[in-house]
Scaffold this motif. Structure first.
Motif, short mmCIF file in Angstrom:
data_model
loop_
_atom_site.label_atom_id
_atom_site.label_comp_id
_atom_site.label_asym_id
_atom_site.label_seq_id
_atom_site.Cartn_x
_atom_site.Cartn_y
_atom_site.Cartn_z
N ALA A 10 -18.57 39.51 17.10
CA ALA A 10 -19.54 40.53 16.68
C ALA A 10 -18.85 41.63 15.87
N ILE A 11 -17.67 42.02 16.29
CA ILE A 11 -16.92 43.05 15.55
C ILE A 11 -16.56 42.55 14.16
N ASP A 12 -16.15 41.30 14.04
CA ASP A 12 -15.86 40.73 12.72
C ASP A 12 -17.09 40.75 11.82
N LYS A 13 -18.23 40.39 12.38
CA LYS A 13 -19.47 40.39 11.60
C LYS A 13 -19.86 41.81 11.19
N LEU A 14 -19.70 42.77 12.10
CA LEU A 14 -20.01 44.16 11.79
C LEU A 14 -19.10 44.70 10.69
N ALA A 15 -17.86 44.30 10.71
CA ALA A 15 -16.90 44.75 9.68
C ALA A 15 -17.33 44.26 8.30
N ARG A 16 -17.80 43.03 8.22
CA ARG A 16 -18.20 42.46 6.92
C ARG A 16 -19.43 43.15 6.34
N ARG A 17 -20.29 43.72 7.19
CA ARG A 17 -21.53 44.34 6.70
C ARG A 17 -21.53 45.85 6.93
N HIS A 18 -20.36 46.45 6.95
CA HIS A 18 -20.22 47.88 7.26
C HIS A 18 -21.10 48.75 6.38
N GLY A 19 -21.07 48.55 5.09
CA GLY A 19 -21.86 49.38 4.17
C GLY A 19 -23.35 49.29 4.43
N ALA A 20 -23.84 48.10 4.67
CA ALA A 20 -25.27 47.93 4.95
C ALA A 20 -25.66 48.65 6.24
#
Length: 100
Positions: A10-20
């Motif tokens: 989940a943290i990896d996924k959140l990192a990829r979409r940080h700006g959104a």
């Protein structure tokens, strides 16, 4: 343990979409977070996604007990107090569960 791997993914996924996420996490599409998430006074910096154990200055915090038990939850520290909870949970679900 499976539970902790879910947190890490989940943290990896959140990192990829940080700006959104930053844009969804306050009522003014990121403008309020620009004033709040400065990297000072124990707050994360808006420009950078960070995660850490028992670190309140990170974007996503893993409580110490969760790290020790290898199960539990994470804290996303980026939403502003004026964030619409429906927008926040919507983007969290789309990112972490539905892989959008």
């Amino acid at each position: 343990m499976a539970s902790y791997r879910v947190i890490e993914r989940a943290i990896d996924k959140l990192a990829r979409r940080h700006g959104a996420h930053i844009n969804e996490y306050d009522a003014n599409n990121g403008a309020d977070n620009a004033r709040r998430l400065t990297g000072k006074n124990g707050m994360p910096n808006m420009r950078d996604f960070t995660a850490g154990v028992a670190n309140r200055s990170c974007s996503v915090r893993i409580p110490r007990q969760v790290s020790e038990d290898k199960r539990g939850y994470l804290e996303d520290r980026r939403p502003a107090a004026n964030a619409d909870p429906y927008r926040v949970i919507s983007i969290l679900l789309r990112t972490c569960i539905f892989d959008e």
